[in-house]
Enzyme design. Structure first.
Site, PDB file in Angstrom:
ATOM      1  N   HIS A 194     111.723 -74.277  24.215  1.00  0.00           N
ATOM      2  CA  HIS A 194     113.203 -74.414  24.739  1.00  0.00           C
ATOM      3  C   HIS A 194     113.526 -75.814  24.094  1.00  0.00           C
ATOM      4  CE1 HIS A 194     116.548 -74.557  27.199  1.00  0.00           C
ATOM      5  NE2 HIS A 194     116.270 -75.871  27.541  1.00  0.00           N
ATOM      6  N   GLU A 195     112.510 -76.688  24.117  1.00  0.00           N
ATOM      7  CA  GLU A 195     113.109 -78.147  23.685  1.00  0.00           C
ATOM      8  C   GLU A 195     113.130 -78.219  22.327  1.00  0.00           C
ATOM      9  OE1 GLU A 195     114.236 -80.254  25.586  1.00  0.00           O
ATOM     10  OE2 GLU A 195     113.558 -79.324  27.492  1.00  0.00           O
ATOM     11  N   HIS A 219     116.410 -77.074  20.933  1.00  0.00           N
ATOM     12  CA  HIS A 219     117.443 -78.169  20.938  1.00  0.00           C
ATOM     13  C   HIS A 219     117.513 -78.829  19.535  1.00  0.00           C
ATOM     14  CE1 HIS A 219     119.251 -77.447  25.051  1.00  0.00           C
ATOM     15  NE2 HIS A 219     117.768 -78.068  25.551  1.00  0.00           N
ATOM     16  N   HIS A 253     120.236 -79.351  16.757  1.00  0.00           N
ATOM     17  CA  HIS A 253     120.650 -80.397  15.897  1.00  0.00           C
ATOM     18  C   HIS A 253     120.403 -80.397  14.679  1.00  0.00           C
ATOM     19  CE1 HIS A 253     119.996 -85.086  15.711  1.00  0.00           C
ATOM     20  NE2 HIS A 253     121.189 -84.746  15.600  1.00  0.00           N
TER      21      HIS A 253
END
Length: 235
Positions: free
Chosen positions: A103-104, A107, A111
């Protein structure tokens, strides 16, 4: 001023409802994470190892992975391009840990691809932070001033609080999209099998609900402010 008495304010019900929603969401994510934290992934990859593989598979080599203390304190910092994984994720090979790490990574991929909601959220962070810090002091000071200046301060405070609420709302698509990316990547790379992915979806779904709960609580608090001060006169 439309106060509802010194000892009972019925609008506090909105605050209590928001608090209960947040408590339920927090309890659910912890329960779900702990359940699947006991299920070891068949690949045997830890959260840190899975994160490195996912980032490299996405062509991302300039994001470092760091170990941070705490439980579920995981986050991606776009300013320094650092993916920070908590004690419960970094070295764990559980289905839950791998899912959170992915999940991270979602991100970080957002980006890299300049995902619009993420860019919007980043742009409003300064004003949202200012709004969250300034809102209540302005409202409280305005409550003790009976002139038009008091009403002006309260209105500015409510606008500031609205900016913080806006940040919460913009966060929702960012988090949902990161979870969708995580599940797809884990499946495409074979880091988790189909049965394991079902557990990961439950963990990430429960985590997403915490953001929904926070947004709902913020909206209820904003509604309370509007009910309390929306009809205040300048007298």
């Amino acid at each position: 001023m439309p106060f509802y008495g010194y000892y009972f304010d019925p609008t506090y019900i909105l605050v209590l409802v928001g608090a209960v929603i947040c408590l339920i969401a927090s309890a659910r994510v912890k329960t779900t994470f702990h359940k699947y934290d006991k299920v070891r992934s068949m690949s045997g990859m830890t959260g840190a190892q899975a994160a490195e593989r996912i980032l490299h598979a996405a062509g991302i080599y300039d994001v470092s992975i760091q170990h941070v203390p705490g439980s579920l304190t995981d986050h991606y910092d776009p300013r320094s391009k650092v993916l920070r994984l908590s004690d419960s994720v970094y070295g764990s090979a559980s289905v839950a840990a791998v899912g959170v790490a992915a999940h991270e990574c979602g991100h970080a991929i957002q980006h890299q691809k300049s995902y619009t909601p993420l860019m919007v959220r980043g742009a409003i962070v300064p004003v949202a932070n200012l709004g969250s810090y300034a809102a209540w002091p302005l409202i409280i000071i305005g409550m003790f001033i009976t002139s038009s200046t008091g009403s002006l301060l309260i209105n500015i405070g409510i606008i500031c609080f609205s900016l913080a609420v806006l940040f919460q709302l913009v966060t929702l698509p960012v988090e949902f999209n990161a979870s969708r990316r995580a599940v797809q990547i884990l499946g495409d790379t074979g880091i988790l099998g189909q049965e394991e992915l079902r557990g990961t979806r439950k963990v990430l779904g429960a985590a997403a609900l915490t953001y929904v709960a926070s947004a709902a609580a913020a909206i209820l608090q904003l509604l309370r402010l509007l009910l309390l001060f929306g009809g205040r006169s300048d007298d």
